[in-house]
Design an enzyme around this catalytic site. Structure first.
Site, PDB file in Angstrom:
ATOM      1  N   ASP A  34       0.836  -1.207   0.000  1.00 19.57           N
ATOM      2  CA  ASP A  34       0.000   0.000   0.000  1.00 19.57           C
ATOM      3  C   ASP A  34       0.871   1.257   0.000  1.00 19.57           C
ATOM      4  O   ASP A  34       0.559   2.242  -0.657  1.00 19.57           O
ATOM      5  CB  ASP A  34      -0.890   0.035   1.253  1.00 19.57           C
ATOM      6  CG  ASP A  34      -1.976  -1.024   1.193  1.00 19.57           C
ATOM      7  OD1 ASP A  34      -2.013  -1.770   0.193  1.00 19.57           O
ATOM      8  OD2 ASP A  34      -2.766  -1.106   2.147  1.00 19.57           O
ATOM      9  N   GLU A  36       3.887   1.646  -1.193  1.00 18.04           N
ATOM     10  CA  GLU A  36       4.508   1.886  -2.503  1.00 18.04           C
ATOM     11  C   GLU A  36       3.463   2.448  -3.477  1.00 18.04           C
ATOM     12  O   GLU A  36       3.759   3.320  -4.286  1.00 18.04           O
ATOM     13  CB  GLU A  36       5.118   0.575  -3.030  1.00 18.04           C
ATOM     14  CG  GLU A  36       6.385   0.205  -2.258  1.00 18.04           C
ATOM     15  CD  GLU A  36       6.770  -1.273  -2.356  1.00 18.04           C
ATOM     16  OE1 GLU A  36       7.959  -1.557  -2.317  1.00 18.04           O
ATOM     17  OE2 GLU A  36       5.886  -2.133  -2.449  1.00 18.04           O
ATOM     18  N   LYS A 116      -9.079   2.948  10.995  1.00 17.89           N
ATOM     19  CA  LYS A 116      -9.258   2.640   9.563  1.00 17.89           C
ATOM     20  C   LYS A 116      -8.999   1.140   9.392  1.00 17.89           C
ATOM     21  O   LYS A 116      -7.854   0.691   9.369  1.00 17.89           O
ATOM     22  CB  LYS A 116      -8.290   3.486   8.733  1.00 17.89           C
ATOM     23  CG  LYS A 116      -8.575   3.374   7.264  1.00 17.89           C
ATOM     24  CD  LYS A 116      -7.802   4.422   6.481  1.00 17.89           C
ATOM     25  CE  LYS A 116      -8.144   4.330   5.016  1.00 17.89           C
ATOM     26  NZ  LYS A 116      -7.895   3.021   4.436  1.00 17.89           N
ATOM     27  N   LYS A 317      -2.557   7.796   7.576  1.00 20.70           N
ATOM     28  CA  LYS A 317      -2.057   6.448   7.268  1.00 20.70           C
ATOM     29  C   LYS A 317      -0.827   6.146   8.128  1.00 20.70           C
ATOM     30  O   LYS A 317       0.118   6.950   8.164  1.00 20.70           O
ATOM     31  CB  LYS A 317      -1.666   6.349   5.781  1.00 20.70           C
ATOM     32  CG  LYS A 317      -2.834   6.490   4.811  1.00 20.70           C
ATOM     33  CD  LYS A 317      -3.754   5.290   4.809  1.00 20.70           C
ATOM     34  CE  LYS A 317      -3.569   4.240   3.807  1.00 20.70           C
ATOM     35  NZ  LYS A 317      -3.369   4.388   2.457  1.00 20.70           N
ATOM     36  N   CYS A 411      24.348 -29.328   8.087  1.00 24.49           N
ATOM     37  CA  CYS A 411      24.443 -28.067   8.841  1.00 24.49           C
ATOM     38  C   CYS A 411      25.420 -27.126   8.131  1.00 24.49           C
ATOM     39  O   CYS A 411      26.554 -27.521   7.839  1.00 24.49           O
ATOM     40  CB  CYS A 411      24.932 -28.367  10.254  1.00 24.49           C
ATOM     41  SG  CYS A 411      25.333 -26.874  11.195  1.00 24.49           S
ATOM     42  N   CYS A 414      28.640 -26.777  10.836  1.00 26.04           N
ATOM     43  CA  CYS A 414      29.566 -27.866  11.176  1.00 26.04           C
ATOM     44  C   CYS A 414      29.522 -29.021  10.182  1.00 26.04           C
ATOM     45  O   CYS A 414      30.318 -29.953  10.285  1.00 26.04           O
ATOM     46  CB  CYS A 414      29.292 -28.368  12.594  1.00 26.04           C
ATOM     47  SG  CYS A 414      27.747 -29.277  12.725  1.00 26.04           S
TER      48      CYS A 414
HETATM   49  O1  I6G Z   1     -12.771   4.237   3.127  1.00 26.00           O
HETATM   50  C1  I6G Z   1     -13.169   4.634   4.321  1.00 26.00           C
HETATM   51  C2  I6G Z   1     -12.792   3.944   5.434  1.00 26.00           C
HETATM   52  C3  I6G Z   1     -13.230   4.344   6.688  1.00 26.00           C
HETATM   53  C4  I6G Z   1     -14.026   5.754   4.416  1.00 26.00           C
HETATM   54  C5  I6G Z   1     -14.472   6.158   5.692  1.00 26.00           C
HETATM   55  C6  I6G Z   1     -14.043   5.423   6.821  1.00 26.00           C
HETATM   56  O2  I6G Z   1     -14.498   5.849   8.001  1.00 26.00           O
HETATM   57  C7  I6G Z   1     -14.089   5.150   9.151  1.00 26.00           C
HETATM   58  N1  I6G Z   1     -15.264   7.225   5.821  1.00 26.00           N
HETATM   59  C8  I6G Z   1     -15.638   7.885   4.722  1.00 26.00           C
HETATM   60  C9  I6G Z   1     -16.510   9.070   4.878  1.00 26.00           C
HETATM   61  C10 I6G Z   1     -15.210   7.476   3.454  1.00 26.00           C
HETATM   62  N2  I6G Z   1     -14.419   6.418   3.307  1.00 26.00           N
HETATM   63  C11 I6G Z   1     -15.602   8.213   2.247  1.00 26.00           C
END
Ligand code: I6G
Length: 680
Positions: A34, A36, A116, A317, A411, A414
């Site tokens: 992700d 990259e 997320k 992120k 090994c 050894c």
């Molecule tokens: O892709 C997403 C993951 C998590 C999201 C999101 C999210 O909220 C916890 N919230 C929104 C409003 C959108 N995508 C557009």
């Protein structure tokens, strides 16, 4: 760069990103990590910002996801576009976004912070309270109809629990379908046993499980769901805040992530993100960041959206924990027990803030199941563990002519035969005199949790053994200044430090010495049980197998192993050297200390003036308590020293765990009740 070169680079980036979009969104088989991927998008965005004339309407910076695969699943047009999110890749970028929100909005701004979840975005629709449809995000406008598959997910209710005027006639819920880590491990274990290719991560396996023609297969995959957003809504109560919408989802019987927090300042947003960056691996699902949203729906309307993402939300992120690189070779290392572990030699690559060149491949079966071969491009991961591991090959990048790797038969150190017993997954060098095993036994003796000899790591041990100064752990205590100063890389101060550390180690508790001796099956807990049951090393050495097994908490496996260890002449000779050196053989006298902390979990963080970390932990254990590394709901107290970091304190505050300073800790040790308490 000349303008034509820049335009060409933008075109190249667009092509690459579109290729990776298809691999990620349609094939569930990404070729790059992700991070990259994010780097490619960022480069393209930077070019487009500097040269708006190069922006095309179908540029991946202007669109969402990838076109849906309508050959397998019927297309579904979303009633409201399913947008993606803009990203912040550092705390600074996140704060800059927050400040922009505060500047653009008249009045105070409240934020909602959400984990997320690394899964598959899903739109789930209920009509008059009944589940009617589920669709993937697709390109944001048209997704794939996966109604039958999502219906098999137990966390997605068939019927909403709302009644009367609270029940909307149409409620479209946005959320994430994910695979819990326990389910992912279980699935991969079964696939490995069946000789099937393993899924690289829970996200890919969730996506693959949703994209099945037969819903029975989806049903067998233990998927789960978190609802995070109300999409289309008709009827029901009027909503003014996102936090109210989350309450509605919860009341409707939909699973809403329990870690979501509404906060009133950017400082709290920062604290939330830092806390979860540290604790991301405490969960039974993978998260790749934190989503921060403006709470007030009227303020959201004021801010609006771009063509791709709302302005009122951002995804912070986490730094990458996965990367792809080239596997140069596969080698085998020999551990202190003779265990032969295959590991990958990699083209150096940055993962989780450090450069990785070596990664474990665990054992012969893992190499076979993953089928990684020298020359492959592989995904490397550094998740909860500090030891990086190879996740698997990127098959689409495999060079022609590679051959499966075969485990060596002798090994590498050894030359003795490597033996794998029937029914076991590990392979061993059976030569007890193997120099590789000897070196690792000494490294283990000196490690933390054992005799904790600072400065006696692998490099120094190899110098000492190859120069004939040390042949076993007993010899460490005969080292003198003249021996060490003659070694390459040592100077006066480093020699003194090493000899001081060796001297200090003589006073370690008996349990640490037992761990250090490396007796099979005797880990930290077993060593503590033996030390307190027998009270002296000599009594353990002399004890019969029956009397060892009779001691509470020891059991027949440890008893047999201890007996076998001390029946060997070479191990008795080591004990004799340790005795001559004056190493402590005496165990604790546990009955003398009142068990004031019996069963209590006490986390220690920061520097205490009167105790080293090890001493604080020892003091807790001696009174019957435990001292885990991180704060959880089960933590009774957090003891915070002078320079305690914010994350543990924030987590303790979130969970309502009392925080003690050093004085409070002393009182706690003495009486089981904290005296002067409070964060320092
Ligand atoms: O892709 C997403 C993951 C998590 C999201 C999101 C999210 O909220 C916890 N919230 C929104 C409003 C959108 N995508 C557009």
């Amino acid at each position: 760069m000349a303008s034509s070169d820049t335009a060409a680079r933008a075109g190249e980036l667009r092509q690459q990103i579109e290729h990776h979009n298809v691999r990620y969104h349609q094939l569930d088989d990404p070729e790059i990590s992700d991070a990259e991927y994010d780097a490619l998008v960022r480069e393209l965005r930077a070019i487009e910002e500097a040269h708006p004339e190069f922006v095309t309407a179908d540029s991946p910076t202007q669109t969402v996801g990838a076109a849906p695969d309508t050959s397998t699943f019927a297309p579904v047009r979303h009633r409201q576009p399913m947008m993606s999110l803009d990203n912040a890749f550092s705390f600074e970028e996140l704060q800059a976004w927050g400040k922009r929100m505060e500047r653009h909005i008249s009045g105070a701004v409240d934020f909602v912070c959400e984990l997320k979840i690394d899964g598959v975005a899903m739109s789930v629709t209920y009509e008059n309270g009944l589940y009617t449809r589920a669709a993937t995000r697709g390109d944001g406008v048209v997704g794939e109809d996966v109604t039958a598959n999502v219906a098999t997910i137990a966390a997605v209710p068939e019927r909403l629990a709302l009644k009367g005027s609270r029940l909307p006639s149409v409620l479209e819920v946005r959320g994430e379908v994910y695979m819990p880590l326990s389910a992912f491990e279980h699935l991969n274990q079964k696939r490995g046993e069946a000789g099937l290719r393993l899924f690289a991560n829970p996200r890919n396996s969730a996506a693959g499980s949703l994209r099945q023609k037969d819903p029975k297969i989806t049903a067998s995959r233990e998927l789960s769901f978190f609802a995070y957003q109300v999409g289309e809504i008709e009827g029901g109560s009027q909503l003014h805040h996102h936090s109210e919408a989350l309450d509605l989802l919860r009341d409707a019987g939909l699973p809403v992530n329990p870690e979501i927090r509404a906060v009133g300042s950017l400082e709290d947003v920062d604290g939330f993100c830092r806390n979860w960056l540290e604790h991301r691996h405490d969960l039974n699902y993978e998260i790749d960041g934190v989503v921060v949203k403006v709470d007030d729906l009227a303020q959201r309307a004021e801010l609006g959206t771009t063509s791709k993402a709302p302005r009122w939300a951002i995804a912070y992120k986490f730094p990458p924990e996965e990367a792809t690189t080239v596997l140069k070779d596969i080698m085998v290392s020999i551990g202190r027990t003779g265990k032969a572990t295959p590991f990958a030699m990699l083209e150096p690559v940055r993962v989780s803030g450090s450069t990785v060149q070596l990664a474990t491949l665990h054992n012969e079966d893992q190499v076979r199941v993953k089928d990684v071969r020298p020359g492959d491009t592989v995904t490397v991961r550094k998740a909860g563990d500090v030891i990086p591991e190879v996740v698997g090959p990127v098959l689409s990048k495999r060079p022609v002519g590679t051959e499966p790797w075969n485990f060596p038969s002798s090994c590498p150190i050894c030359g003795s035969p490597l033996v794998r017993l029937e029914g076991e997954s590990d392979t061993f060098c059976t030569n007890a005199e193997c120099p590789g095993q000897r070196d690792q036994r000494i490294v283990h003796f000196a490690s933390r949790g054992a005799m904790d000899i600072d400065g006696l790591g692998e490099r120094t041990v190899m110098l000492l053994t190859t120069n004939g100064l040390v042949a076993d752990v007993g010899d460490i205590y005969s080292l003198g200044y003249a021996d060490v100063i003659a070694l390459e890389g040592f100077a006066d101060i480093s020699v003194r430090n090493l000899l001081d550390a060796i001297e200090r180690s003589k006073q370690r508790p008996l349990a640490n010495l037992l761990v250090g001796l490396g007796i099979r099956h005797v880990g930290g807990r077993g060593a503590e049980v033996l030390a307190s049951a027998f009270g002296h090393l000599d009594d353990i050495v002399k004890a019969s197998e029956d009397s060892l097994a009779a001691a509470e908490g020891v059991g027949p496996v440890i008893a047999a192993s201890v007996r076998q260890f001390f029946s060997l002449e070479r191990n008795r000779a080591v004990v004799a050297k340790l005795r001559t050196a004056g190493v402590n053989f005496q165990g604790p006298a546990p009955s003398q200390l009142e068990q004031t902390l019996a069963g209590a979990a006490i986390v220690v963080t920061g520097t205490l003036r009167g105790y080293s970390r090890a001493e604080a932990v020892e003091a807790i254990k001696a009174r019957g308590g435990t001292s885990p590394a991180s704060v959880s709901k089960k933590t009774a107290y957090l003891v915070a020293g002078d320079d305690a970091g914010g994350a543990k304190l924030t987590r303790a505050a979130d969970l309502g765990v009392p925080v003690l300073d050093e004085e409070g800790f002393r009182g706690l040790l003495a009486t089981g009740i904290p005296t002067g308490s409070g964060a320092p």
